[in-house]
Design an enzyme around this catalytic site. Structure first.
Site, PDB file in Angstrom:
ATOM      1  N   SER A 140       0.826  -1.210   0.000  1.00 27.72           N
ATOM      2  CA  SER A 140       0.000   0.000   0.000  1.00 27.72           C
ATOM      3  C   SER A 140       0.853   1.250   0.000  1.00 27.72           C
ATOM      4  O   SER A 140       2.062   1.215   0.287  1.00 27.72           O
ATOM      5  CB  SER A 140      -1.006   0.047   1.156  1.00 27.72           C
ATOM      6  OG  SER A 140      -0.606   0.925   2.177  1.00 27.72           O
ATOM      7  N   TYR A 198      -0.313   0.591  11.109  1.00 23.97           N
ATOM      8  CA  TYR A 198      -0.466   0.200   9.706  1.00 23.97           C
ATOM      9  C   TYR A 198       0.724   0.672   8.883  1.00 23.97           C
ATOM     10  O   TYR A 198       1.314  -0.093   8.109  1.00 23.97           O
ATOM     11  CB  TYR A 198      -1.766   0.798   9.165  1.00 23.97           C
ATOM     12  CG  TYR A 198      -2.094   0.442   7.731  1.00 23.97           C
ATOM     13  CD1 TYR A 198      -2.773  -0.736   7.426  1.00 23.97           C
ATOM     14  CD2 TYR A 198      -1.747   1.294   6.689  1.00 23.97           C
ATOM     15  CE1 TYR A 198      -3.089  -1.053   6.109  1.00 23.97           C
ATOM     16  CE2 TYR A 198      -2.064   0.989   5.377  1.00 23.97           C
ATOM     17  CZ  TYR A 198      -2.731  -0.185   5.085  1.00 23.97           C
ATOM     18  OH  TYR A 198      -3.043  -0.490   3.781  1.00 23.97           O
TER      19      TYR A 198
END
Length: 268
Positions: free
Chosen positions: A161, A174
């Protein structure tokens, strides 16, 4: 943060599959029950590969496999919890038992974590996010790499990501985990290059997956994200899947150790 399925205001380009020469190949995709993972599994299957569809949700994994089978492809739904080494080992072994080996792996499974600054995050939450996203990717690679080496080479794509390249506010766990995936990818790319194994990271920007759309429901999040994306829209899962499939294909035979942005120009 990336996730899978949906549409936006702008149209998505169409085109032929980017994966050529996939007949006889065996591919494994984690998190393949929905979103980018599902789109990637379908992309591989349409190109001729046999695909192990791995997900912690057995129902959605079965749905992806059924979609592939109805389209005339080869697919096997396999339950996996990537945070558990025994589960990963069993899933990889089941893939090999069904198809005889492994050529390509896309490690897409993970979990989101957001709306919490670092000093407000409990340690157990931080550890869980890192365990699933980073350690889970490590465990998958640990059990995939020997199989690729046994085949004389292959390719792995780790889905990191855009959070693996720069900060996403209020997502410390994250972002830390996704940065770790990029680093892990680079080390593996160097260590396994002598075995003709290529390892790359895929870094999607916000993608119209069920997970992302669920988070955005009832807000103007999608419109705001589109407004700061040079291409003026968010990605469809199929666009990230096409990039993952390309990185595995012979068309990318001299590419290893990169973190490829699929973000509509946001990094620029």
């Amino acid at each position: 943060m990336s996730g899978g399925g949906g549409t936006s205001g702008a149209s998505v380009p169409s085109g032929a599959t980017v994966t050529n020469g996939a007949t006889g190949k065996v591919a494994l995709v984690t998190g393949a029950g929905s979103g980018i993972g599902r789109a990637t599994a379908i992309e591989f299957a349409r190109a001729g590969a046999a695909v192990a569809v791995l997900d912690i949700d057995e129902t959605t994994a079965a749905e992806t496999a059924e979609t592939i089978l109805k389209d005339g492809g080869q697919a096997l739904a396999v339950h996996v919890d990537i945070a558990d080494e025994d589960s990963v080992r069993a899933a990889v072994e089941r893939t090999v038992a069904a198809y005889g080996g492994l050529d390509w792996a896309v490690n897409n499974a993970g979990m989101a974590s957001h709306h919490r600054q670092l000093d407000a995050m409990p340690l157990d939450e931080f550890e869980r996010v890192v365990r699933v996203n980073l350690a889970g990717t490590f465990l998958c690679m640990k059990h995939e790499l020997p199989l690729l080496r046994g085949r004389g080479g292959g390719a792995i794509v780790n889905v990191a990501s855009n959070g693996g390249l720069y900060a996403i506010p209020t997502a410390p766990a994250y972002v830390a985990a996704k940065h770790g995936i990029v680093g892990l990818t680079k080390v593996a790319a160097v260590d396994y290059a002598p075995h003709s194994i290529r390892v790359n990271a895929l870094c999607p920007g916000p993608t119209l997956t069920p997970g992302f759309e669920g988070v955005a429901a009832g807000t103007d999040m999608i419109a705001r994200q589109e407004a700061i994306t040079p291409l003026g829209r968010l990605a469809a899962p199929q666009e990230a899947a096409a990039a993952a499939a390309w990185l595995c294909s012979d068309a990318a035979s001299y590419i290893t150790g990169i973190a490829l942005s699929v973000d509509g120009g946001r990094r620029a």
